[in-house]
Design a protein around this motif. Structure first.
Motif, PDB file in Angstrom:
ATOM      1  N   ILE A  66       0.875  -1.305  -0.128  1.00 59.36           N
ATOM      2  CA  ILE A  66       0.092   0.136   0.007  1.00 59.36           C
ATOM      3  C   ILE A  66       0.819   1.230   0.016  1.00 59.36           C
ATOM      4  CG2 ILE A  66      -1.739   1.353   1.309  1.00 59.36           C
ATOM      5  CD1 ILE A  66      -2.700  -1.510   2.425  1.00 59.36           C
ATOM      6  N   ALA A  67       1.868   1.365   0.960  1.00 61.84           N
ATOM      7  CA  ALA A  67       2.693   2.582   0.892  1.00 61.84           C
ATOM      8  C   ALA A  67       3.547   2.660  -0.331  1.00 61.84           C
ATOM      9  CB  ALA A  67       3.667   2.133   2.254  1.00 61.84           C
ATOM     10  N   PHE A  68       4.075   1.581  -0.987  1.00 63.08           N
ATOM     11  CA  PHE A  68       4.991   1.526  -2.187  1.00 63.08           C
ATOM     12  C   PHE A  68       3.883   2.174  -3.453  1.00 63.08           C
ATOM     13  CE2 PHE A  68       8.516  -0.443  -0.034  1.00 63.08           C
ATOM     14  CZ  PHE A  68       9.341   0.700  -0.166  1.00 63.08           C
ATOM     15  N   ALA A  69       2.773   1.398  -3.392  1.00 61.06           N
ATOM     16  CA  ALA A  69       1.862   1.931  -4.526  1.00 61.06           C
ATOM     17  C   ALA A  69       1.278   3.472  -4.386  1.00 61.06           C
ATOM     18  CB  ALA A  69       0.454   1.057  -4.337  1.00 61.06           C
ATOM     19  N   MET A  70       1.234   3.857  -3.177  1.00 59.47           N
ATOM     20  CA  MET A  70       0.750   5.228  -2.828  1.00 59.47           C
ATOM     21  C   MET A  70       1.996   6.439  -2.984  1.00 59.47           C
ATOM     22  SD  MET A  70      -2.202   7.089  -2.725  1.00 59.47           S
ATOM     23  CE  MET A  70      -2.143   8.639  -2.946  1.00 59.47           C
ATOM     24  N   ALA A  71       2.879   5.621  -2.740  1.00 62.53           N
ATOM     25  CA  ALA A  71       4.237   6.632  -2.770  1.00 62.53           C
ATOM     26  C   ALA A  71       4.624   6.754  -4.385  1.00 62.53           C
ATOM     27  CB  ALA A  71       5.518   6.045  -2.269  1.00 62.53           C
ATOM     28  N   GLN A  72       4.572   5.578  -5.091  1.00 61.99           N
ATOM     29  CA  GLN A  72       4.619   5.787  -6.601  1.00 61.99           C
ATOM     30  C   GLN A  72       3.585   6.650  -7.252  1.00 61.99           C
ATOM     31  OE1 GLN A  72       4.257   2.168  -8.618  1.00 61.99           O
ATOM     32  NE2 GLN A  72       5.454   2.966 -10.608  1.00 61.99           N
ATOM     33  N   ARG A  98      -3.854   9.630   1.487  1.00 62.14           N
ATOM     34  CA  ARG A  98      -2.506  10.020   0.826  1.00 62.14           C
ATOM     35  C   ARG A  98      -1.453   9.544   1.888  1.00 62.14           C
ATOM     36  NH1 ARG A  98      -0.328  14.612   3.108  1.00 62.14           N
ATOM     37  NH2 ARG A  98      -1.772  15.952   4.057  1.00 62.14           N
ATOM     38  N   ILE A  99      -0.250   9.734   1.429  1.00 57.91           N
ATOM     39  CA  ILE A  99       0.960   9.433   2.272  1.00 57.91           C
ATOM     40  C   ILE A  99       0.939  10.693   3.246  1.00 57.91           C
ATOM     41  CG2 ILE A  99       3.612   9.467   2.337  1.00 57.91           C
ATOM     42  CD1 ILE A  99       2.638   6.935   1.115  1.00 57.91           C
ATOM     43  N   ARG A 100       1.420  10.535   4.614  1.00 58.23           N
ATOM     44  CA  ARG A 100       1.237  11.565   5.362  1.00 58.23           C
ATOM     45  C   ARG A 100       2.152  12.810   5.041  1.00 58.23           C
ATOM     46  NH1 ARG A 100       3.788  12.087  10.735  1.00 58.23           N
ATOM     47  NH2 ARG A 100       2.631  13.355  11.950  1.00 58.23           N
ATOM     48  N   PRO A 122       5.645  14.571   2.603  1.00 52.07           N
ATOM     49  CA  PRO A 122       6.575  13.929   1.538  1.00 52.07           C
ATOM     50  C   PRO A 122       7.876  13.260   2.332  1.00 52.07           C
ATOM     51  CG  PRO A 122       5.915  16.501   1.264  1.00 52.07           C
ATOM     52  CD  PRO A 122       5.339  15.869   2.372  1.00 52.07           C
ATOM     53  N   ASN A 123       8.179  13.372   3.586  1.00 54.01           N
ATOM     54  CA  ASN A 123       8.955  13.028   4.234  1.00 54.01           C
ATOM     55  C   ASN A 123       9.018  11.412   4.209  1.00 54.01           C
ATOM     56  OD1 ASN A 123      11.905  13.127   5.593  1.00 54.01           O
ATOM     57  ND2 ASN A 123      10.654  12.783   7.563  1.00 54.01           N
ATOM     58  N   ILE A 124       7.885  10.800   4.313  1.00 56.14           N
ATOM     59  CA  ILE A 124       7.455   9.577   4.205  1.00 56.14           C
ATOM     60  C   ILE A 124       8.073   8.977   2.915  1.00 56.14           C
ATOM     61  CG2 ILE A 124       5.728   7.724   4.234  1.00 56.14           C
ATOM     62  CD1 ILE A 124       5.973   8.811   7.082  1.00 56.14           C
ATOM     63  N   VAL A 125       7.504   9.723   1.990  1.00 55.17           N
ATOM     64  CA  VAL A 125       7.940   9.240   0.431  1.00 55.17           C
ATOM     65  C   VAL A 125       9.401   9.350   0.384  1.00 55.17           C
ATOM     66  CG1 VAL A 125       7.745   9.852  -2.042  1.00 55.17           C
ATOM     67  CG2 VAL A 125       5.745  10.199  -0.530  1.00 55.17           C
ATOM     68  N   ARG A 126      10.158  10.164   0.811  1.00 61.26           N
ATOM     69  CA  ARG A 126      11.594   9.903   0.906  1.00 61.26           C
ATOM     70  C   ARG A 126      12.098   8.921   1.483  1.00 61.26           C
ATOM     71  NH1 ARG A 126      14.993  11.158   4.341  1.00 61.26           N
ATOM     72  NH2 ARG A 126      13.641  12.257   5.584  1.00 61.26           N
ATOM     73  N   LEU A 127      11.574   8.518   2.734  1.00 60.51           N
ATOM     74  CA  LEU A 127      12.098   7.235   3.462  1.00 60.51           C
ATOM     75  C   LEU A 127      11.665   6.247   2.797  1.00 60.51           C
ATOM     76  CD1 LEU A 127      10.687   8.370   6.963  1.00 60.51           C
ATOM     77  CD2 LEU A 127      13.217   7.829   6.461  1.00 60.51           C
ATOM     78  N   LEU A 128      10.617   5.879   2.027  1.00 56.93           N
ATOM     79  CA  LEU A 128      10.385   4.878   1.314  1.00 56.93           C
ATOM     80  C   LEU A 128      11.345   4.611  -0.001  1.00 56.93           C
ATOM     81  CD1 LEU A 128       6.195   5.112   1.193  1.00 56.93           C
ATOM     82  CD2 LEU A 128       7.694   3.120   2.220  1.00 56.93           C
TER      83      LEU A 128
END
Length: 189
Positions: free
Chosen positions: A116-122, A179-181, A183-189
């Motif tokens: 879920i996290a990677f799909a939303m981050a993408q 959505r992802i919480r 932008p920092n979460i996207v960077r961590l992923l």
């Protein structure tokens, strides 16, 4: 201590701290040791840690090691610590990678969380960081990546997974969708 006791209790959120609690977690111990973070440094540190207590402690330890290794300026404590110092510590000693590994422990609690996290981050990387989608759309995206886990899943069950991820501080719900919480979460992923 019966096996079903957890079913009758309120769930406990283990995600990010309330901002005032996060500020206290980093500033109070440092102040007791003679260091004072300015406001910009405090908020910069908390943004990097996503208000997660374990990451705040990890960052705080690295910051304290760096501060203790440097000569103390003349004068009475507290020693002021600014954003530049916080950024230096973040870039040094592999702290960013340590924080990423710690964050991934959260994502790895359930393999479905990871998908879920990677799909939303993408989706965020393709369409912008403010991109949201409804649960059904995100479920369909996840089903394309991992059909065995998501193809037959009902939206209500999927929504529960997303709610758990929101409680962990990975996702957030808005009036427009999920959505992802940040932008920092996207960077961590």
């Amino acid at each position: 201590n019966v096996p079903l006791a957890h079913l009758t209790q309120q769930p406990v959120t283990v995600g990010p701290l309330h901002p005032s609690d996060a500020v206290n977690l980093i500033t109070a111990p440092l102040l007791a040791l003679g260091y004072e973070l300015d406001d910009a440094a405090t908020w910069r540190l908390l943004a990097r840690t996503n208000y997660q207590p374990g990451m705040i402690q990890l960052f705080g330890q690295a910051l304290l090691r760096a501060l203790e290794a440097a000569p103390r300026p003349a004068g009475a404590p507290p020693v002021k610590v600014g954003s530049r110092r916080v950024d230096e510590v973040y870039r040094s000693a592999g702290l960013a990678e340590q924080m990423r590994r710690r964050f991934m422990l959260t994502i790895d609690l359930d393999p479905k969380y990871r998908c879920i996290a990677f799909a939303m981050a993408q989706r965020n990387l393709q369409d912008g960081l403010d991109t949201t989608c409804d649960d059904e759309t995100l479920l369909n995206v996840c089903a394309t990546y991992w059909p065995a886990a998501f193809a037959e899943m009902r939206t209500a069950l999927f929504s529960g997974l997303v709610d758990e991820m929101a409680g962990l501080g990975v996702m957030t719900r808005t009036d427009k969708g999920v959505r992802i919480r940040n932008p920092n979460i996207v960077r961590l992923l």
